[in-house]
Design a protein around this motif. Structure first.
Motif, PDB file in Angstrom:
ATOM      1  N   PHE A 126      43.901  47.870 -53.664  1.00  0.00           N
ATOM      2  CA  PHE A 126      43.859  48.547 -52.365  1.00  0.00           C
ATOM      3  C   PHE A 126      43.730  47.582 -51.187  1.00  0.00           C
ATOM      4  O   PHE A 126      43.685  48.028 -50.032  1.00  0.00           O
ATOM      5  CB  PHE A 126      42.683  49.529 -52.315  1.00  0.00           C
ATOM      6  CG  PHE A 126      42.856  50.738 -53.190  1.00  0.00           C
ATOM      7  CD1 PHE A 126      44.026  51.470 -53.174  1.00  0.00           C
ATOM      8  CD2 PHE A 126      41.826  51.167 -54.024  1.00  0.00           C
ATOM      9  CE1 PHE A 126      44.182  52.599 -53.964  1.00  0.00           C
ATOM     10  CE2 PHE A 126      41.975  52.291 -54.820  1.00  0.00           C
ATOM     11  CZ  PHE A 126      43.159  53.009 -54.796  1.00  0.00           C
ATOM     12  N   THR A 127      43.669  46.272 -51.450  1.00  0.00           N
ATOM     13  CA  THR A 127      43.487  45.301 -50.368  1.00  0.00           C
ATOM     14  C   THR A 127      44.646  45.384 -49.373  1.00  0.00           C
ATOM     15  O   THR A 127      45.815  45.360 -49.768  1.00  0.00           O
ATOM     16  CB  THR A 127      43.412  43.870 -50.939  1.00  0.00           C
ATOM     17  OG1 THR A 127      42.319  43.787 -51.848  1.00  0.00           O
ATOM     18  CG2 THR A 127      43.222  42.851 -49.816  1.00  0.00           C
ATOM     19  N   PRO A 128      44.362  45.488 -48.058  1.00  0.00           N
ATOM     20  CA  PRO A 128      45.446  45.591 -47.065  1.00  0.00           C
ATOM     21  C   PRO A 128      46.335  44.353 -47.072  1.00  0.00           C
ATOM     22  O   PRO A 128      45.857  43.228 -47.141  1.00  0.00           O
ATOM     23  CB  PRO A 128      44.680  45.708 -45.733  1.00  0.00           C
ATOM     24  CG  PRO A 128      43.298  46.099 -46.091  1.00  0.00           C
ATOM     25  CD  PRO A 128      43.019  45.556 -47.442  1.00  0.00           C
ATOM     26  N   GLY A 129      47.616  44.587 -47.022  1.00  0.00           N
ATOM     27  CA  GLY A 129      48.564  43.483 -46.932  1.00  0.00           C
ATOM     28  C   GLY A 129      48.871  42.821 -48.252  1.00  0.00           C
ATOM     29  O   GLY A 129      50.016  42.810 -48.709  1.00  0.00           O
ATOM     30  N   SER A 130      47.873  42.242 -48.893  1.00  0.00           N
ATOM     31  CA  SER A 130      48.095  41.499 -50.138  1.00  0.00           C
ATOM     32  C   SER A 130      47.948  42.356 -51.386  1.00  0.00           C
ATOM     33  O   SER A 130      48.209  41.883 -52.495  1.00  0.00           O
ATOM     34  CB  SER A 130      47.112  40.323 -50.214  1.00  0.00           C
ATOM     35  OG  SER A 130      45.770  40.790 -50.205  1.00  0.00           O
ATOM     36  N   LEU A 137      54.555  50.306 -51.850  1.00  0.00           N
ATOM     37  CA  LEU A 137      54.962  51.320 -50.878  1.00  0.00           C
ATOM     38  C   LEU A 137      55.931  50.745 -49.844  1.00  0.00           C
ATOM     39  O   LEU A 137      56.855  51.424 -49.400  1.00  0.00           O
ATOM     40  CB  LEU A 137      53.725  51.898 -50.189  1.00  0.00           C
ATOM     41  CG  LEU A 137      52.791  52.728 -51.088  1.00  0.00           C
ATOM     42  CD1 LEU A 137      51.541  53.144 -50.327  1.00  0.00           C
ATOM     43  CD2 LEU A 137      53.514  53.966 -51.611  1.00  0.00           C
ATOM     44  N   SER A 138      55.708  49.486 -49.471  1.00  0.00           N
ATOM     45  CA  SER A 138      56.614  48.838 -48.516  1.00  0.00           C
ATOM     46  C   SER A 138      57.991  48.628 -49.134  1.00  0.00           C
ATOM     47  O   SER A 138      59.014  48.755 -48.461  1.00  0.00           O
ATOM     48  CB  SER A 138      56.036  47.489 -48.074  1.00  0.00           C
ATOM     49  OG  SER A 138      54.801  47.675 -47.400  1.00  0.00           O
ATOM     50  N   LYS A 139      58.017  48.321 -50.445  1.00  0.00           N
ATOM     51  CA  LYS A 139      59.283  48.086 -51.143  1.00  0.00           C
ATOM     52  C   LYS A 139      60.166  49.328 -51.150  1.00  0.00           C
ATOM     53  O   LYS A 139      61.401  49.227 -51.116  1.00  0.00           O
ATOM     54  CB  LYS A 139      59.001  47.653 -52.581  1.00  0.00           C
ATOM     55  CG  LYS A 139      58.504  46.223 -52.733  1.00  0.00           C
ATOM     56  CD  LYS A 139      59.635  45.223 -52.552  1.00  0.00           C
ATOM     57  CE  LYS A 139      59.154  43.807 -52.862  1.00  0.00           C
ATOM     58  NZ  LYS A 139      60.237  42.815 -52.673  1.00  0.00           N
ATOM     59  N   ILE A 140      59.531  50.517 -51.205  1.00  0.00           N
ATOM     60  CA  ILE A 140      60.335  51.747 -51.264  1.00  0.00           C
ATOM     61  C   ILE A 140      60.579  52.329 -49.874  1.00  0.00           C
ATOM     62  O   ILE A 140      61.024  53.473 -49.748  1.00  0.00           O
ATOM     63  CB  ILE A 140      59.661  52.794 -52.172  1.00  0.00           C
ATOM     64  CG1 ILE A 140      58.284  53.201 -51.626  1.00  0.00           C
ATOM     65  CG2 ILE A 140      59.537  52.281 -53.593  1.00  0.00           C
ATOM     66  CD1 ILE A 140      57.619  54.322 -52.423  1.00  0.00           C
ATOM     67  N   HIS A 143      57.034  51.631 -44.712  1.00  0.00           N
ATOM     68  CA  HIS A 143      56.512  50.437 -44.038  1.00  0.00           C
ATOM     69  C   HIS A 143      55.230  50.709 -43.258  1.00  0.00           C
ATOM     70  O   HIS A 143      54.535  49.762 -42.874  1.00  0.00           O
ATOM     71  CB  HIS A 143      57.580  49.860 -43.099  1.00  0.00           C
ATOM     72  CG  HIS A 143      58.827  49.441 -43.810  1.00  0.00           C
ATOM     73  ND1 HIS A 143      58.865  48.387 -44.688  1.00  0.00           N
ATOM     74  CD2 HIS A 143      60.093  49.964 -43.784  1.00  0.00           C
ATOM     75  CE1 HIS A 143      60.089  48.244 -45.170  1.00  0.00           C
ATOM     76  NE2 HIS A 143      60.866  49.188 -44.642  1.00  0.00           N
ATOM     77  N   GLN A 144      54.903  51.983 -43.028  1.00  0.00           N
ATOM     78  CA  GLN A 144      53.655  52.282 -42.330  1.00  0.00           C
ATOM     79  C   GLN A 144      52.425  51.921 -43.175  1.00  0.00           C
ATOM     80  O   GLN A 144      51.317  51.825 -42.668  1.00  0.00           O
ATOM     81  CB  GLN A 144      53.594  53.760 -41.922  1.00  0.00           C
ATOM     82  CG  GLN A 144      53.566  54.750 -43.089  1.00  0.00           C
ATOM     83  CD  GLN A 144      54.968  55.189 -43.494  1.00  0.00           C
ATOM     84  OE1 GLN A 144      55.919  54.432 -43.360  1.00  0.00           O
ATOM     85  NE2 GLN A 144      55.074  56.423 -43.954  1.00  0.00           N
ATOM     86  N   PHE A 145      52.654  51.704 -44.491  1.00  0.00           N
ATOM     87  CA  PHE A 145      51.549  51.337 -45.371  1.00  0.00           C
ATOM     88  C   PHE A 145      51.544  49.843 -45.693  1.00  0.00           C
ATOM     89  O   PHE A 145      50.888  49.410 -46.629  1.00  0.00           O
ATOM     90  CB  PHE A 145      51.631  52.126 -46.684  1.00  0.00           C
ATOM     91  CG  PHE A 145      51.468  53.611 -46.508  1.00  0.00           C
ATOM     92  CD1 PHE A 145      50.230  54.154 -46.197  1.00  0.00           C
ATOM     93  CD2 PHE A 145      52.558  54.460 -46.632  1.00  0.00           C
ATOM     94  CE1 PHE A 145      50.086  55.516 -46.032  1.00  0.00           C
ATOM     95  CE2 PHE A 145      52.416  55.830 -46.471  1.00  0.00           C
ATOM     96  CZ  PHE A 145      51.166  56.365 -46.165  1.00  0.00           C
ATOM     97  N   GLU A 146      52.272  49.068 -44.907  1.00  0.00           N
ATOM     98  CA  GLU A 146      52.399  47.639 -45.209  1.00  0.00           C
ATOM     99  C   GLU A 146      51.056  46.925 -45.152  1.00  0.00           C
ATOM    100  O   GLU A 146      50.779  46.022 -45.952  1.00  0.00           O
ATOM    101  CB  GLU A 146      53.384  46.992 -44.229  1.00  0.00           C
ATOM    102  CG  GLU A 146      53.706  45.547 -44.557  1.00  0.00           C
ATOM    103  CD  GLU A 146      54.805  44.989 -43.674  1.00  0.00           C
ATOM    104  OE1 GLU A 146      55.081  43.781 -43.776  1.00  0.00           O
ATOM    105  OE2 GLU A 146      55.387  45.766 -42.877  1.00  0.00           O
ATOM    106  N   ASN A 147      50.220  47.284 -44.222  1.00  0.00           N
ATOM    107  CA  ASN A 147      48.889  46.677 -44.112  1.00  0.00           C
ATOM    108  C   ASN A 147      47.819  47.767 -44.009  1.00  0.00           C
ATOM    109  O   ASN A 147      46.876  47.651 -43.236  1.00  0.00           O
ATOM    110  CB  ASN A 147      48.812  45.760 -42.886  1.00  0.00           C
ATOM    111  CG  ASN A 147      49.648  44.518 -43.038  1.00  0.00           C
ATOM    112  OD1 ASN A 147      49.322  43.622 -43.815  1.00  0.00           O
ATOM    113  ND2 ASN A 147      50.755  44.455 -42.311  1.00  0.00           N
ATOM    114  N   TYR A 148      47.983  48.791 -44.808  1.00  0.00           N
ATOM    115  CA  TYR A 148      47.080  49.938 -44.702  1.00  0.00           C
ATOM    116  C   TYR A 148      45.790  49.670 -45.485  1.00  0.00           C
ATOM    117  O   TYR A 148      45.824  49.282 -46.658  1.00  0.00           O
ATOM    118  CB  TYR A 148      47.746  51.199 -45.241  1.00  0.00           C
ATOM    119  CG  TYR A 148      46.998  52.463 -44.886  1.00  0.00           C
ATOM    120  CD1 TYR A 148      47.108  53.029 -43.642  1.00  0.00           C
ATOM    121  CD2 TYR A 148      46.171  53.063 -45.820  1.00  0.00           C
ATOM    122  CE1 TYR A 148      46.424  54.181 -43.309  1.00  0.00           C
ATOM    123  CE2 TYR A 148      45.469  54.218 -45.510  1.00  0.00           C
ATOM    124  CZ  TYR A 148      45.601  54.770 -44.248  1.00  0.00           C
ATOM    125  OH  TYR A 148      44.911  55.902 -43.937  1.00  0.00           O
TER     126      TYR A 148
END
Length: 300
Positions: A126-130, A137-140, A143-148
């Motif tokens: 669940f760590t944001p970004g990494s 989620l970003s791959k599919i 992108h709003q969850f890229e650093n969520y």
């Protein structure tokens, strides 16, 4: 009589009953935990507790966990157990899905991992970004969850924590229900199939009533685990989460005792936690008794 009843009873009183009595006494004092003496303050700790907004928030979080986690876990475990035992072909011998043994092993695997390890692993997911989740989620295209920050947002911290607990529990209770379903005579399912009952009706009106005691036991154990939840929450959100959204009673008890040095006050929290746990178990037994329990007839 003395050897076979008196000795076990003495051991039970010394090692089980006595600590409860001591806890009740300490909860009525202002003991710091590291001093020789305590001042008796009566019910002041309990009065303070029920005016403590942080502790009351922790109580509400625990109750939320005790409602959601057992319910979702049992529904998932029952569904999976039914699929791998009687959810196979609709013709011929009643059996589960093909390769059901493999599914049992895979689903049980999370339960053999210590809770603290599960918490640490999912905290990294669940760590944001990494974290793996944000990356997937970003791959599919989300992108709003890229650093969520799943554990850093009050709206998602508790649901994410519940998901981790359910993920850790569901495999074990699936295996428990599989064993219970295996104990039902195959002819019962054959008769239901001949009468035209579908899989859903068979599961709800036949399987569940026949393993009702196992479901009740599972619900109580899951409820107790959810009312504790210390290890999972401490690994995922040691500080209680944003706006204390994931804070549970054991976390607040631990902080009060070992950080603030208020052992008398924290013991009062422990007494309240024990009372809530016993009340939960009593409620489950009562509901089971009022709805028929063992005497309920199985519907066709």
């Amino acid at each position: 009589m003395v050897v076979f009843l008196g000795l076990p009873l003495a051991v039970f009183v010394i090692f089980v009953v006595s600590p409860f009595v001591q806890a009740l006494y300490y909860s009525l004092t202002d003991w710091s935990g590291f001093s020789a003496g305590q001042n008796f303050v009566g019910f002041d700790n309990y009065v303070k507790l029920f005016h403590d907004d942080i502790f009351l928030k922790a109580v509400r979080n625990n109750i939320e966990l005790a409602i959601v986690v057992p319910l979702v876990t049992i529904v998932l475990a029952l569904t999976l157990a039914t699929l791998v035992t009687v959810g196979g072909s609709g013709t011929g011998t009643v059996r589960g899905l093909r390769n059901s043994g493999f599914y049992r092993i895979v689903s049980f695997f999370p339960y053999v991992i210590p809770a603290i390890v599960i918490g640490i692993i999912w905290a990294q997911v669940f760590t944001p970004g990494s974290g793996v989740l944000d990356a997937m989620l970003s791959k599919i295209g989300l992108h709003q969850f890229e650093n969520y920050a799943w554990l850093g947002d009050a709206r998602t911290a508790m649901p994410a924590s519940m998901f981790v607990m359910i993920w850790g529990f569901v495999g074990f209770y699936m295996v428990l229900f599989i064993a219970a379903i295996r104990g039902i005579e195959p002819e019962v399912f054959e008769a239901a199939r001949i009468d035209g009952a579908g899989r859903f009706r068979t599961a709800v009106f036949l399987t569940v009533p026949l393993i009702r005691d196992n479901v009740q036991t599972a619900y109580i154990y899951l409820g107790i685990a959810a009312l504790d939840a210390f290890v999972y929450m401490q690994a995922l959100n040691p500080g209680g989460g944003p706006q204390n959204s994931t804070l549970v009673m054991p976390q607040q008890l631990f902080t009060t005792a070992f950080t603030k040095g208020q052992f008398g006050y924290s013991t009062a929290m422990g007494v309240v936690l024990a009372a809530v746990t016993m009340l939960f178990a009593l409620l489950v037994f009562t509901v089971n008794a009022l709805t028929g329990g063992r005497e309920r007839k199985v519907r066709r």
